[in-house]
Design a protein around this motif. Structure first.
Motif, PDB file in Angstrom:
ATOM      1  N   ARG A 187     -27.163  -1.893  48.936  1.00  0.00           N
ATOM      2  CA  ARG A 187     -27.846  -3.094  48.429  1.00  0.00           C
ATOM      3  C   ARG A 187     -27.147  -4.345  48.946  1.00  0.00           C
ATOM      4  O   ARG A 187     -27.805  -5.301  49.354  1.00  0.00           O
ATOM      5  CB  ARG A 187     -27.883  -3.081  46.902  1.00  0.00           C
ATOM      6  CG  ARG A 187     -28.872  -2.072  46.330  1.00  0.00           C
ATOM      7  CD  ARG A 187     -29.119  -2.303  44.850  1.00  0.00           C
ATOM      8  NE  ARG A 187     -27.907  -2.292  44.042  1.00  0.00           N
ATOM      9  CZ  ARG A 187     -27.358  -1.197  43.496  1.00  0.00           C
ATOM     10  NH1 ARG A 187     -27.927  -0.021  43.667  1.00  0.00           N
ATOM     11  NH2 ARG A 187     -26.262  -1.277  42.769  1.00  0.00           N
ATOM     12  N   ASP A 188     -25.814  -4.326  48.946  1.00  0.00           N
ATOM     13  CA  ASP A 188     -25.059  -5.473  49.469  1.00  0.00           C
ATOM     14  C   ASP A 188     -25.355  -5.678  50.951  1.00  0.00           C
ATOM     15  O   ASP A 188     -25.532  -6.805  51.403  1.00  0.00           O
ATOM     16  CB  ASP A 188     -23.555  -5.262  49.279  1.00  0.00           C
ATOM     17  CG  ASP A 188     -23.118  -5.316  47.821  1.00  0.00           C
ATOM     18  OD1 ASP A 188     -23.917  -5.752  46.970  1.00  0.00           O
ATOM     19  OD2 ASP A 188     -21.969  -4.916  47.549  1.00  0.00           O
ATOM     20  N   ASP A 189     -25.400  -4.570  51.711  1.00  0.00           N
ATOM     21  CA  ASP A 189     -25.707  -4.666  53.136  1.00  0.00           C
ATOM     22  C   ASP A 189     -27.097  -5.256  53.351  1.00  0.00           C
ATOM     23  O   ASP A 189     -27.285  -6.111  54.222  1.00  0.00           O
ATOM     24  CB  ASP A 189     -25.634  -3.289  53.810  1.00  0.00           C
ATOM     25  CG  ASP A 189     -24.215  -2.792  53.996  1.00  0.00           C
ATOM     26  OD1 ASP A 189     -23.261  -3.572  53.804  1.00  0.00           O
ATOM     27  OD2 ASP A 189     -24.064  -1.597  54.330  1.00  0.00           O
ATOM     28  N   ALA A 190     -28.059  -4.797  52.572  1.00  0.00           N
ATOM     29  CA  ALA A 190     -29.427  -5.307  52.703  1.00  0.00           C
ATOM     30  C   ALA A 190     -29.461  -6.810  52.435  1.00  0.00           C
ATOM     31  O   ALA A 190     -30.158  -7.563  53.124  1.00  0.00           O
ATOM     32  CB  ALA A 190     -30.364  -4.562  51.759  1.00  0.00           C
ATOM     33  N   GLU A 191     -28.712  -7.233  51.446  1.00  0.00           N
ATOM     34  CA  GLU A 191     -28.648  -8.672  51.126  1.00  0.00           C
ATOM     35  C   GLU A 191     -27.981  -9.440  52.263  1.00  0.00           C
ATOM     36  O   GLU A 191     -28.429 -10.522  52.646  1.00  0.00           O
ATOM     37  CB  GLU A 191     -27.903  -8.896  49.807  1.00  0.00           C
ATOM     38  CG  GLU A 191     -27.698 -10.347  49.448  1.00  0.00           C
ATOM     39  CD  GLU A 191     -28.985 -11.154  49.275  1.00  0.00           C
ATOM     40  OE1 GLU A 191     -28.912 -12.400  49.344  1.00  0.00           O
ATOM     41  OE2 GLU A 191     -30.061 -10.572  49.074  1.00  0.00           O
ATOM     42  N   LEU A 192     -26.916  -8.884  52.832  1.00  0.00           N
ATOM     43  CA  LEU A 192     -26.239  -9.543  53.958  1.00  0.00           C
ATOM     44  C   LEU A 192     -27.147  -9.609  55.179  1.00  0.00           C
ATOM     45  O   LEU A 192     -27.156 -10.621  55.893  1.00  0.00           O
ATOM     46  CB  LEU A 192     -24.933  -8.810  54.295  1.00  0.00           C
ATOM     47  CG  LEU A 192     -23.816  -8.929  53.257  1.00  0.00           C
ATOM     48  CD1 LEU A 192     -22.647  -8.009  53.608  1.00  0.00           C
ATOM     49  CD2 LEU A 192     -23.342 -10.373  53.133  1.00  0.00           C
ATOM     50  N   VAL A 193     -27.916  -8.561  55.418  1.00  0.00           N
ATOM     51  CA  VAL A 193     -28.877  -8.575  56.529  1.00  0.00           C
ATOM     52  C   VAL A 193     -29.909  -9.671  56.286  1.00  0.00           C
ATOM     53  O   VAL A 193     -30.226 -10.450  57.189  1.00  0.00           O
ATOM     54  CB  VAL A 193     -29.557  -7.196  56.694  1.00  0.00           C
ATOM     55  CG1 VAL A 193     -30.765  -7.296  57.618  1.00  0.00           C
ATOM     56  CG2 VAL A 193     -28.560  -6.170  57.215  1.00  0.00           C
ATOM     57  N   ARG A 194     -30.434  -9.738  55.062  1.00  0.00           N
ATOM     58  CA  ARG A 194     -31.433 -10.759  54.732  1.00  0.00           C
ATOM     59  C   ARG A 194     -30.867 -12.163  54.959  1.00  0.00           C
ATOM     60  O   ARG A 194     -31.505 -13.007  55.586  1.00  0.00           O
ATOM     61  CB  ARG A 194     -31.885 -10.598  53.272  1.00  0.00           C
ATOM     62  CG  ARG A 194     -33.043 -11.533  52.881  1.00  0.00           C
ATOM     63  CD  ARG A 194     -33.319 -11.511  51.391  1.00  0.00           C
ATOM     64  NE  ARG A 194     -32.255 -12.129  50.606  1.00  0.00           N
ATOM     65  CZ  ARG A 194     -32.019 -13.439  50.528  1.00  0.00           C
ATOM     66  NH1 ARG A 194     -32.757 -14.288  51.201  1.00  0.00           N
ATOM     67  NH2 ARG A 194     -31.035 -13.911  49.789  1.00  0.00           N
ATOM     68  N   ARG A 195     -29.656 -12.391  54.490  1.00  0.00           N
ATOM     69  CA  ARG A 195     -29.039 -13.718  54.643  1.00  0.00           C
ATOM     70  C   ARG A 195     -28.769 -14.040  56.112  1.00  0.00           C
ATOM     71  O   ARG A 195     -28.917 -15.185  56.532  1.00  0.00           O
ATOM     72  CB  ARG A 195     -27.746 -13.786  53.824  1.00  0.00           C
ATOM     73  CG  ARG A 195     -28.036 -13.833  52.336  1.00  0.00           C
ATOM     74  CD  ARG A 195     -26.840 -13.764  51.411  1.00  0.00           C
ATOM     75  NE  ARG A 195     -25.610 -14.311  51.926  1.00  0.00           N
ATOM     76  CZ  ARG A 195     -24.399 -13.881  51.552  1.00  0.00           C
ATOM     77  NH1 ARG A 195     -24.278 -12.907  50.663  1.00  0.00           N
ATOM     78  NH2 ARG A 195     -23.322 -14.428  52.057  1.00  0.00           N
ATOM     79  N   THR A 196     -28.405 -13.013  56.890  1.00  0.00           N
ATOM     80  CA  THR A 196     -28.163 -13.231  58.319  1.00  0.00           C
ATOM     81  C   THR A 196     -29.456 -13.631  59.020  1.00  0.00           C
ATOM     82  O   THR A 196     -29.458 -14.545  59.848  1.00  0.00           O
ATOM     83  CB  THR A 196     -27.573 -11.967  58.976  1.00  0.00           C
ATOM     84  OG1 THR A 196     -26.346 -11.634  58.322  1.00  0.00           O
ATOM     85  CG2 THR A 196     -27.314 -12.191  60.452  1.00  0.00           C
ATOM     86  N   THR A 197     -30.548 -12.954  58.690  1.00  0.00           N
ATOM     87  CA  THR A 197     -31.827 -13.285  59.337  1.00  0.00           C
ATOM     88  C   THR A 197     -32.304 -14.683  58.959  1.00  0.00           C
ATOM     89  O   THR A 197     -33.119 -15.263  59.673  1.00  0.00           O
ATOM     90  CB  THR A 197     -32.924 -12.252  59.002  1.00  0.00           C
ATOM     91  OG1 THR A 197     -33.110 -12.207  57.596  1.00  0.00           O
ATOM     92  CG2 THR A 197     -32.561 -10.884  59.556  1.00  0.00           C
ATOM     93  N   LEU A 198     -31.780 -15.208  57.864  1.00  0.00           N
ATOM     94  CA  LEU A 198     -32.099 -16.583  57.471  1.00  0.00           C
ATOM     95  C   LEU A 198     -31.164 -17.599  58.126  1.00  0.00           C
ATOM     96  O   LEU A 198     -31.254 -18.788  57.847  1.00  0.00           O
ATOM     97  CB  LEU A 198     -32.046 -16.723  55.946  1.00  0.00           C
ATOM     98  CG  LEU A 198     -33.103 -15.934  55.171  1.00  0.00           C
ATOM     99  CD1 LEU A 198     -32.867 -16.032  53.671  1.00  0.00           C
ATOM    100  CD2 LEU A 198     -34.503 -16.437  55.532  1.00  0.00           C
ATOM    101  N   GLY A 199     -30.238 -17.097  58.964  1.00  0.00           N
ATOM    102  CA  GLY A 199     -29.375 -18.000  59.719  1.00  0.00           C
ATOM    103  C   GLY A 199     -27.959 -18.140  59.196  1.00  0.00           C
ATOM    104  O   GLY A 199     -27.182 -18.938  59.719  1.00  0.00           O
TER     105      GLY A 199
END
Length: 187
Positions: A13-25
């Protein structure tokens, strides 16, 4: 009656959140993924220690540029290891692998509290094992490292290598048999 899918582990879940935040820049989120998932050990066992860091960095660059394609069907670690595996194979296609430097291996057996003669003997044993490991065909070496050194499931290995499950099991069986034969021959 609807069944809820099992909850994913906290790190996923943490990784998914980090991926999401990365794709937002948010590049700091990607730095956290890099710090959390260092595929250098897998790369070292496939391409050798001299090139492991380069392959690992290449894998992270590839992952960064393809992050919008990460669907989350599998854990981020599995997705990254597949990219690392492919980067390592690409590297092997360009260059002959070198043996892994035993100094980079994470082993409690090399503790400074051990007598120097014991450390030297262990180091030589590790070097012999690494040379034998690098004597295996790269497809066999990869599944052996992913299963026996990294502890991944057959399904994860199939996903990472892009190989059918039955082929993974067959390659692993042959890799173990070849490795044991090499050890018995003591060459």
């Amino acid at each position: 009656m609807s069944r809820n899918p099992p909850a994913s582990p906290p790190q996923e879940r943490d990784d998914a959140e980090l991926v999401r935040r990365t794709t937002l820049g948010e590049l700091a989120a990607f730095e956290q993924l890099v710090d959390r998932h260092r595929p250098v050990r897998v790369a070292a066992r496939i391409v050798g220690s001299d090139d492991a860091e380069d392959v690992s960095q290449d894998a992270f660059l590839r992952a960064f540029h393809r992050l919008e394609h990460f669907r989350g069907d599998a854990p981020f670690r599995s997705w990254l290891l597949r990219i690392t595996h492919n980067a390592a194979l690409d590297h092997l296609g360009r260059r002959r692998p070198e043996p892994v430097d035993p100094e980079t291996l994470d082993t409690s057996e090399q503790s400074p509290s051990r007598p120097p003669a014991d450390r030297l003997e262990l180091r030589e044993r590790i070097e012999r094992l690494e040379r034998k490991l690098h004597g295996l065909p790269h497809q066999h070496r990869a599944v052996l490292v992913l299963r026996d050194a990294e502890g991944l499931s057959y399904e994860e290995i199939a996903e990472i290598t892009g190989t059918p499950l039955g082929s993974v099991k067959g390659r692993l069986h042959r890799a173990r048999r070849e490795f044991i034969e090499m050890l018995r021959a003591n060459t």
